[in-house]
Design a protein around this motif. Structure first.
Motif, short mmCIF file in Angstrom:
data_model
loop_
_atom_site.label_atom_id
_atom_site.label_comp_id
_atom_site.label_asym_id
_atom_site.label_seq_id
_atom_site.Cartn_x
_atom_site.Cartn_y
_atom_site.Cartn_z
N LYS A 268 0.84 -1.19 0.00
CA LYS A 268 0.00 0.00 0.00
C LYS A 268 0.88 1.24 0.00
N VAL A 269 0.50 2.21 -0.84
CA VAL A 269 1.23 3.47 -0.93
C VAL A 269 0.21 4.61 -0.93
N SER B 297 -4.69 -1.12 -7.51
CA SER B 297 -5.89 -0.30 -7.64
C SER B 297 -5.58 1.08 -7.06
N ALA B 298 -6.20 2.10 -7.64
CA ALA B 298 -5.94 3.48 -7.20
C ALA B 298 -7.23 4.14 -6.77
N GLU B 299 -7.16 4.87 -5.66
CA GLU B 299 -8.32 5.60 -5.15
C GLU B 299 -7.94 7.05 -4.93
N VAL B 300 -8.71 7.96 -5.52
CA VAL B 300 -8.47 9.40 -5.39
C VAL B 300 -9.45 9.97 -4.37
N THR B 301 -8.91 10.66 -3.35
CA THR B 301 -9.74 11.25 -2.30
C THR B 301 -9.71 12.77 -2.42
N LYS B 302 -10.89 13.39 -2.38
CA LYS B 302 -11.00 14.84 -2.44
C LYS B 302 -11.51 15.39 -1.12
N VAL C 38 -3.94 10.27 -2.89
CA VAL C 38 -4.14 9.13 -3.78
C VAL C 38 -3.57 7.91 -3.09
N THR C 39 -4.35 6.83 -3.07
CA THR C 39 -3.93 5.60 -2.40
C THR C 39 -3.90 4.45 -3.40
N TRP C 40 -2.74 3.79 -3.46
CA TRP C 40 -2.60 2.59 -4.30
C TRP C 40 -2.56 1.36 -3.41
N THR C 41 -3.32 0.33 -3.77
CA THR C 41 -3.37 -0.92 -3.00
C THR C 41 -3.06 -2.08 -3.92
#
Length: 241
Positions: A59-60, A82-87, A108-111
């Motif tokens: 996880k990054v 997988s990438a998740e963008v948080t606003k 941004v979180t990569w798992t």
């Protein structure tokens, strides 16, 4: 014997220096550095090395500053991740391209995905995570992108320490994107537009060329007409004679 000891000592010292240098440089960073222009858009890579020899990074998380918010942060797809963008809501809305912006990307979180023994960044390797960023701020020389790296044994490394002017590099430095003054952008476009305008003024337009052609053809027509009239007059005189 003394020569052998000296050589052995020198070899150990050199190995130690190389080992320390490798350890010091193996941290999360933004690549390339110092090529993003203020006020523009850029594509960068978040480079994440694995510093462990007995665990994988799974996880990054990269955090973006709220004092210089970015409206657009788009991660490129990375196989196995997988990438998740948080606003987040902005305390003070921004105005961009004639629109009011009330939120910006905060992280941004990569798992890692896949089988447990195969997923993530394995020991002795690194992974790059491409990001498209924009519009970059014009009122700062850098963006500090604090990162959190998590291993599959639950160990967490926080790359969040900011570099102090004149001080040695901290143990866990935060990735930094250096911003440069825009040599291109709008200024370059203005110069290009000026060159194009000058070139257009120096080159005859299609309308002007057509007008010139019409005038030439008109003159040729008149000359041909006069010649025809003269020929007719001469022919008439010969018949009369």
């Amino acid at each position: 014997m003394n020569v052998s000891r000296i050589a052995l000592t020198g070899g150990l010292a050199a190995s130690t220096v190389l080992l320390l240098a490798g350890t010091a440089s193996a941290h999360v960073s933004v690549q390339p550095e110092g090529t993003a222009a203020k006020g523009g858009y850029a594509t960068v890579n978040v480079k994440v090395p694995n510093e462990r020899d007995d665990a994988a990074t799974t996880k990054v998380e990269v955090n973006f500053p709220t004092d210089h918010p970015l409206v657009s942060v788009m991660p490129q797809a990375v196989p196995g991740w997988s990438a998740e963008v948080t606003k987040s809501k902005l305390a003070k809305p921004l105005e961009m391209h004639g629109q009011k912006i009330s939120e910006a990307v905060s992280k941004v979180t990569w798992t890692a995905e896949g089988a447990k023994d195969e997923r993530g960044i394995r020991p002795g390797s690194f992974q790059q995570f491409p990001l498209s960023l924009g519009q970059l701020p014009e009122n700062t020389d850098q963006l500090v992108l604090k990162a959190i790296q998590t291993y599959d044994d639950k160990d967490v490394v926080r790359w969040i320490e900011e570099q102090k002017p004149g001080a040695e590099e901290p143990e866990s430095p935060a990735p930094v994107l250096t911003l440069t003054d825009a040599e291109g952008g709008a200024h370059t476009d203005d110069k290009a537009a000026a060159k194009e305008t000058k070139a257009a003024s120096d080159t005859p337009s299609a309308a002007s060329a057509s007008d010139t052609t019409a005038r030439v053809l008109g003159i040729v027509g008149i000359v041909v007409g006069v010649a025809g009239v003269a020929f007719g007059v001469l022919a008439g005189r010969r018949r009369t004679a």
